[in-house]
Scaffold this motif. Structure first.
Motif, PDB file in Angstrom:
ATOM      1  N   VAL A 177       0.685  -1.192  -0.007  1.00  0.00           N
ATOM      2  CA  VAL A 177      -0.162   0.130   0.078  1.00  0.00           C
ATOM      3  C   VAL A 177       0.828   1.231   0.127  1.00  0.00           C
ATOM      4  N   ASP A 178       0.367   2.340  -0.318  1.00  0.00           N
ATOM      5  CA  ASP A 178       0.999   3.752  -0.344  1.00  0.00           C
ATOM      6  C   ASP A 178       0.776   4.337   0.927  1.00  0.00           C
ATOM      7  N   GLU A 179       1.963   4.983   1.374  1.00  0.00           N
ATOM      8  CA  GLU A 179       1.949   5.835   2.452  1.00  0.00           C
ATOM      9  C   GLU A 179       0.863   6.867   2.790  1.00  0.00           C
ATOM     10  N   LYS A 180       0.506   7.373   1.679  1.00  0.00           N
ATOM     11  CA  LYS A 180      -0.612   8.500   1.832  1.00  0.00           C
ATOM     12  C   LYS A 180      -1.746   8.349   1.952  1.00  0.00           C
ATOM     13  N   HIS A 181      -2.201   7.558   0.994  1.00  0.00           N
ATOM     14  CA  HIS A 181      -3.736   7.173   1.001  1.00  0.00           C
ATOM     15  C   HIS A 181      -4.137   5.756   1.481  1.00  0.00           C
ATOM     16  N   GLY A 182      -2.979   4.964   1.579  1.00  0.00           N
ATOM     17  CA  GLY A 182      -3.270   3.459   2.116  1.00  0.00           C
ATOM     18  C   GLY A 182      -4.188   2.693   1.012  1.00  0.00           C
ATOM     19  N   LYS A 183      -3.807   2.965  -0.180  1.00  0.00           N
ATOM     20  CA  LYS A 183      -4.553   2.295  -1.238  1.00  0.00           C
ATOM     21  C   LYS A 183      -3.808   1.134  -1.467  1.00  0.00           C
ATOM     22  N   TYR A 184      -4.161   0.032  -1.869  1.00  0.00           N
ATOM     23  CA  TYR A 184      -3.767  -1.249  -2.268  1.00  0.00           C
ATOM     24  C   TYR A 184      -3.133  -1.003  -3.869  1.00  0.00           C
ATOM     25  N   LEU A 185      -1.882  -1.313  -3.630  1.00  0.00           N
ATOM     26  CA  LEU A 185      -1.067  -1.025  -5.064  1.00  0.00           C
ATOM     27  C   LEU A 185      -0.695  -2.470  -5.645  1.00  0.00           C
ATOM     28  N   ALA A 186      -0.515  -3.331  -4.998  1.00  0.00           N
ATOM     29  CA  ALA A 186       0.110  -4.893  -5.265  1.00  0.00           C
ATOM     30  C   ALA A 186      -0.153  -5.831  -4.384  1.00  0.00           C
ATOM     31  N   VAL A 187       0.020  -6.875  -4.739  1.00  0.00           N
ATOM     32  CA  VAL A 187       0.046  -8.209  -4.023  1.00  0.00           C
ATOM     33  C   VAL A 187       1.371  -8.639  -4.083  1.00  0.00           C
ATOM     34  N   GLY A 188       2.240  -8.842  -3.051  1.00  0.00           N
ATOM     35  CA  GLY A 188       3.458  -9.219  -3.310  1.00  0.00           C
ATOM     36  C   GLY A 188       3.727 -10.623  -2.662  1.00  0.00           C
ATOM     37  N   LYS A 189       5.137 -11.126  -2.764  1.00  0.00           N
ATOM     38  CA  LYS A 189       5.645 -12.295  -2.186  1.00  0.00           C
ATOM     39  C   LYS A 189       6.739 -12.028  -1.507  1.00  0.00           C
ATOM     40  N   ALA A 190       7.022 -12.415  -0.173  1.00  0.00           N
ATOM     41  CA  ALA A 190       8.249 -11.787   0.458  1.00  0.00           C
ATOM     42  C   ALA A 190       9.175 -12.899  -0.126  1.00  0.00           C
ATOM     43  N   LEU A 191      10.495 -12.026  -0.079  1.00  0.00           N
ATOM     44  CA  LEU A 191      11.765 -12.533  -0.443  1.00  0.00           C
ATOM     45  C   LEU A 191      12.339 -12.953   0.694  1.00  0.00           C
ATOM     46  N   THR A 192      11.971 -12.502   1.840  1.00  0.00           N
ATOM     47  CA  THR A 192      12.788 -13.020   3.147  1.00  0.00           C
ATOM     48  C   THR A 192      11.545 -12.759   4.110  1.00  0.00           C
ATOM     49  N   GLY A 193      11.873 -12.983   5.363  1.00  0.00           N
ATOM     50  CA  GLY A 193      11.102 -12.748   6.765  1.00  0.00           C
ATOM     51  C   GLY A 193      10.981 -11.361   7.183  1.00  0.00           C
ATOM     52  N   ILE A 220     -10.487  -7.396 -13.684  1.00  0.00           N
ATOM     53  CA  ILE A 220     -11.220  -7.403 -12.430  1.00  0.00           C
ATOM     54  C   ILE A 220     -11.629  -5.777 -12.075  1.00  0.00           C
ATOM     55  N   LYS A 221     -10.914  -4.807 -12.688  1.00  0.00           N
ATOM     56  CA  LYS A 221     -11.144  -3.378 -12.133  1.00  0.00           C
ATOM     57  C   LYS A 221     -12.462  -2.908 -12.182  1.00  0.00           C
ATOM     58  N   PRO A 222     -13.120  -2.099 -11.307  1.00  0.00           N
ATOM     59  CA  PRO A 222     -14.151  -1.665 -11.091  1.00  0.00           C
ATOM     60  C   PRO A 222     -14.681  -1.078 -12.372  1.00  0.00           C
ATOM     61  N   LYS A 223     -15.746  -0.951 -13.152  1.00  0.00           N
ATOM     62  CA  LYS A 223     -15.897  -0.552 -14.511  1.00  0.00           C
ATOM     63  C   LYS A 223     -16.670   0.735 -13.968  1.00  0.00           C
ATOM     64  N   GLY A 224     -17.305   1.141 -12.918  1.00  0.00           N
ATOM     65  CA  GLY A 224     -18.066   2.060 -12.727  1.00  0.00           C
ATOM     66  C   GLY A 224     -17.161   3.287 -12.349  1.00  0.00           C
ATOM     67  N   PRO A 225     -17.842   4.694 -11.839  1.00  0.00           N
ATOM     68  CA  PRO A 225     -16.962   5.879 -11.197  1.00  0.00           C
ATOM     69  C   PRO A 225     -16.372   5.646 -10.129  1.00  0.00           C
ATOM     70  N   ALA A 226     -17.066   4.497  -9.148  1.00  0.00           N
ATOM     71  CA  ALA A 226     -16.494   4.451  -7.908  1.00  0.00           C
ATOM     72  C   ALA A 226     -15.027   3.920  -7.853  1.00  0.00           C
ATOM     73  N   SER A 227     -14.591   4.679  -6.874  1.00  0.00           N
ATOM     74  CA  SER A 227     -13.181   4.047  -6.925  1.00  0.00           C
ATOM     75  C   SER A 227     -12.764   3.199  -5.571  1.00  0.00           C
ATOM     76  N   GLN A 228     -11.508   2.689  -5.855  1.00  0.00           N
ATOM     77  CA  GLN A 228     -11.364   1.847  -4.503  1.00  0.00           C
ATOM     78  C   GLN A 228     -11.203   2.534  -3.150  1.00  0.00           C
ATOM     79  N   SER A 229     -11.832   2.070  -2.120  1.00  0.00           N
ATOM     80  CA  SER A 229     -11.942   2.891  -0.785  1.00  0.00           C
ATOM     81  C   SER A 229     -10.864   2.613  -0.021  1.00  0.00           C
ATOM     82  N   SER A 230     -10.567   3.820   0.658  1.00  0.00           N
ATOM     83  CA  SER A 230      -9.233   3.893   1.758  1.00  0.00           C
ATOM     84  C   SER A 230      -9.292   2.747   2.560  1.00  0.00           C
ATOM     85  N   ASN A 231      -7.892   2.269   3.183  1.00  0.00           N
ATOM     86  CA  ASN A 231      -8.118   1.149   4.090  1.00  0.00           C
ATOM     87  C   ASN A 231      -7.653   1.619   5.511  1.00  0.00           C
TER      88      ASN A 231
END
Length: 231
Positions: A177-193, A220-231
């Motif tokens: 997630v980004d530090e300003k808006h808390g939006k989900y940017l990506a799904v990742g896989k840890a390369l270390t603990g 899969i992205k939302p097709k309407g005007p609504a954007s992803q909600s903050s977390n």
């Protein structure tokens, strides 16, 4: 060669000469008219626009035509059990309709019409629109300078990380997630603990396996005007 064949045809007079430019233009226009009635000119939900003749002439890997397949019970039930092992997905039932849509090297899994996860190389991971699953994952918070790189598909580097929340082992799934808006940017896989990752000062620390703007997101992205909600 085709022009010569037409000129030498038994139906042409000896003095007949075919203008090559006009011939090619006529052939092109006929091909374009036929193309308008082809499959590629129908509305395709993947990219949300009408295909044109230009798409046929200049192949674009981003313009992917996909087909969603409904699984039979014998295939859907084991898959539901796998999906239930993902965070906060225990509500999924065997009575649900399960569909698969393949995009490049990934199979997107839909349950009752809703995108839940994707499978790549045999492993399941939640999609970015499945916020109930992402909410339960450990988080990597990146600075705003890293955002364009993350949504461009780059792996996450240690210098761009602001904070790490939660404990995790190597190869475990993470939400970025980004530090300003808390939006989900990506799904990742840890390369270390989590311990070594939080202490890292340089190098690649998280593999980016699904991000805003990739082929999965385009489906899969939302097709309407609504954007992803903050977390």
């Amino acid at each position: 060669m085709l022009v010569k064949a037409v000129e030498s045809s038994s139906h042409s007079s000896p003095a007949f000469k075919l203008d090559k430019y006009d011939f090619v233009q006529t052939l092109f226009e006929d091909l374009r008219r036929n193309f308008r009635h082809s499959l590629f000119n129908r509305r395709v939900g993947v990219v949300g626009r009408r295909y044109s003749f230009k798409d046929c002439l200049i192949p674009n890997p981003e313009n992917v035509l996909t087909v969603r397949t409904i699984l039979k019970d014998r295939d859907s039930k084991p898959l539901i059990e796998e999906l239930r092992a993902l965070p906060n997905q225990q509500h999924l039932t065997h009575k649900a309709r399960v569909e698969i849509e393949t995009v490049k090297d990934s199979d997107i899994v839909f349950v009752d019409g809703v995108a839940v996860a994707f499978r790549r190389k045999g492993e399941l991971a939640p999609v970015l629109t499945n916020t109930s699953a992402l909410d339960a994952l450990p988080r990597i918070i990146v600075d705003m300078g890293a955002v364009p790189h993350v949504v461009g598909g780059a792996d996450i580097m240690a210098p761009g990380i602001r904070r790490v929340t939660g404990e995790f082992a190597e190869k475990q799934l993470l939400a970025v997630v980004d530090e300003k808006h808390g939006k989900y940017l990506a799904v990742g896989k840890a390369l270390t603990g989590s311990g070594p990752l939080a202490a890292a000062k340089k190098g690649k620390v998280v593999e980016n396996i699904h991000y805003v703007g990739d082929l999965i997101w385009e489906v899969i992205k939302p097709k309407g005007p609504a954007s992803q909600s903050s977390n």
